[in-house]
Design a protein around this motif. Structure first.
Motif, PDB file in Angstrom:
ATOM      1  N   ALA A 263       0.754  -1.093   0.191  1.00 45.01           N
ATOM      2  CA  ALA A 263       0.056  -0.091   0.047  1.00 45.01           C
ATOM      3  C   ALA A 263       1.003   1.305   0.002  1.00 45.01           C
ATOM      4  N   ARG A 264       0.352   2.353  -0.692  1.00 49.40           N
ATOM      5  CA  ARG A 264       1.079   3.451  -0.581  1.00 49.40           C
ATOM      6  C   ARG A 264      -0.081   4.743  -0.172  1.00 49.40           C
ATOM      7  N   GLY A 265       0.531   5.865  -0.094  1.00 49.99           N
ATOM      8  CA  GLY A 265      -0.477   6.859   0.307  1.00 49.99           C
ATOM      9  C   GLY A 265      -0.685   6.861   1.646  1.00 49.99           C
ATOM     10  N   VAL A 266      -1.563   7.964   2.161  1.00 49.80           N
ATOM     11  CA  VAL A 266      -2.002   8.122   3.628  1.00 49.80           C
ATOM     12  C   VAL A 266      -2.767   6.831   3.982  1.00 49.80           C
ATOM     13  N   GLY A 267      -2.319   6.343   5.100  1.00 55.38           N
ATOM     14  CA  GLY A 267      -3.052   5.159   5.837  1.00 55.38           C
ATOM     15  C   GLY A 267      -3.856   5.653   6.899  1.00 55.38           C
ATOM     16  N   VAL A 268      -3.429   6.601   7.534  1.00 55.01           N
ATOM     17  CA  VAL A 268      -4.203   7.029   8.752  1.00 55.01           C
ATOM     18  C   VAL A 268      -4.354   8.645   8.627  1.00 55.01           C
TER      19      VAL A 268
END
Ligand code: SAM
Length: 467
Positions: A201-206
């Motif tokens: 996964a990439r990008g904002v997780g939280v």
């Protein structure tokens, strides 16, 4: 339970051998004779505490080569207000952005924290690097997540913890080890997406909605107009004082924050040669230069210890270069980085820390040879040891009689630290950013500029003239 208190933020955790080494630096004979054992010990303990906390202000360098500072300040205010409106129900969000009173391309923003934030039962754990970024206003990016609740879905609220010692197994559902709470956020992805094996996964997780330290997220905000940079790093560019039309060498340049500043200060007129030993970091320099619309930067992958050549060469654009090729040289040296904040834990050994001075000297030797007579050499580090800072200056002055120390403008930090045998006059010409000398966690009454000048990362700058 409220988690804004000092107790949740321990002192930086270091290997005992490193703590012992640093203690000897801060309680060296000269310091003890000057301030006494109690004060020396108190400064050292303050240093260990403040290193684990973020500075109390954020510093944004404005692209004043593209627009006036006040225009950039107003645009930034507008952007950050929009961001706040999206994240809260408040009627009129307030954003405080002040120009630095002495540095013409710096905007300052206060950091609010540590705030009292209630801990939730769902716990998500991130690695220490991600934890430090969250403490400086970032959201949690998916690759930084190491553990999450078993059934976590996008939209769930979680408490975020930083794994101090890197002990948490990736993909764990809970973690009982040494961790520190950094705030609450909303998951943007399901657990299964975060730990997917085929496509990481990439990008904002939280998305952090209630961080322990609140400062605006600059992610994607006016990228060509503002560049987040620690205040001492911005001071370096001004101390080097590059002039339009000159040829400048930045020997250890990636990711290029200072390179871009140098080019901007020259109005993008002249040539800034940026070298770094690591190939993929060169792309970062080029990307930053492109984002900030700077054309005068030429970046090369090269080992700068070998950047000078006595072989007669045809006028080559890239390294190695003949001696005396540059009007000014910046050596922002690779270092032990012990001034970086916030840094809650370091697993570095004493051997690793002590490996830097010999490399710094090799780089320094090349720097002196590459500099024209009458040229300026600036040496800087983001660490607090004597061996990488004042002792290097003492060595340089005795090894290269052609070098003399120069006054720095602006001089915002304190003077050099006692212990390397430098004279009081020489120490006064050095600039050491020493957060432990002023740091009081509760001192929120001081003006934003005063806090920004003193509550910085640990940093060191020396300026030499070659005659
Ligand atoms: N000046 C940079 C900035 O402001 O963005 C930060 C530089 S960082 C303190 C030190 C850099 O030195 C690292 O990017 C590292 O890859 C580079 N480095 C280490 N040894 C080097 C060498 N022998 N030659 C060139 N670069 C080197």
């Amino acid at each position: 339970m409220h988690l804004g208190e000092m107790s949740v933020f321990p002192k930086i955790s270091l290997k005992p051998e490193v703590t012992g080494y640093l203690r000897n630096v801060f309680l060296n004979k000269e310091v003890l004779a000057a301030v006494g054992p109690q004060e020396a010990e108190s400064r050292f303990q303050k240093l260990l505490t403040c290193l684990s906390h973020p500075p109390s202000s954020t510093c944004a360098r404005a692209s004043t080569h593209l627009a006036p500072l006040e225009d950039i300040r107003l645009s930034l205010e507008e952007e950050l207000k929009k961001q706040q409106k999206c994240g809260s129900s408040a009627e009129e969000p307030s954003v405080q952005i002040a120009p630095h009173p002495r540095i013409t391309d710096v905007l300052l923003l206060p950091v609010d924290g540590p705030r009292a934030v209630e801990r939730l039962s769902s716990e998500l754990v991130v690695d220490a690097q991600c934890g430090s970024a969250v403490l400086r206003g970032a959201h949690v990016f998916a690759p930084g997540i190491v553990a999450s609740p078993k059934y976590m879905k996008a939209g769930d609220m979680v408490s975020v913890f930083s794994d101090l010692e890197g002990r948490c197994t990736r993909g764990a559902t809970r973690f009982q080890g040494n961790k520190v709470f950094v705030g609450n956020g909303v998951a943007e992805m399901d657990r299964s997406a975060i730990f997917a094996t085929e496509t990481p996964a990439r990008g904002v997780g939280v998305r952090m909605v209630d961080p322990l330290y609140k400062s605006p997220s600059f992610d994607g905000v006016l990228p060509s107009m503002v560049f987040l940079q620690n205040l001492p790093s911005v001071v370096v560019g001004h101390v080097l004082a590059p002039q339009p039309g000159e040829r400048i060498l930045d020997m250890c340049a990636a990711p290029g924050g200072k390179t871009c500043h140098i080019a901007a200060l020259m109005g993008d007129k002249g040539e800034v040669v940026a070298l770094d030993r690591i190939r993929n970091k060169i792309d970062r320099i080029r990307q930053n230069a492109q984002t900030l619309s700077l054309q005068s930067i030429k970046a090369f992958r090269f080992n700068s210890t070998q950047a000078v050549s006595d072989e007669p060469t045809q006028e080559a654009e890239g390294p190695p270069f003949p001696p005396e090729s540059f009007d000014r040289v910046l050596l922002d040296a690779p270092c032990s980085g012990l001034g970086q904040r916030p840094n809650m834990a370091s697993t570095w050994s004493l051997k690793e820390i002590c490996s830097y001075p010999p490399l710094q000297r090799k780089l320094f030797q090349a720097a002196v040879r590459l500099l024209k007579k009458g040229g300026v050499l600036v040496y800087s580090t983001c660490t607090v040891t004597l061996s990488e800072n004042e002792e290097q200056v003492a060595w340089a002055l005795s090894t290269f009689p052609c070098l003399s120390l120069q006054p720095q403008e602006p001089h915002i930090g304190s003077e050099g630290m006692l212990g390397a045998g430098l004279s009081p006059e020489q120490l006064r010409l050095l600039q050491r950013f020493s957060p432990e000398l002023s740091w009081e966690q509760t001192d929120t009454t001081a003006s934003l500029a005063r806090r920004a000048d003193t509550d910085t990362i640990g940093f060191f700058i020396a300026k030499f003239l070659k005659t």
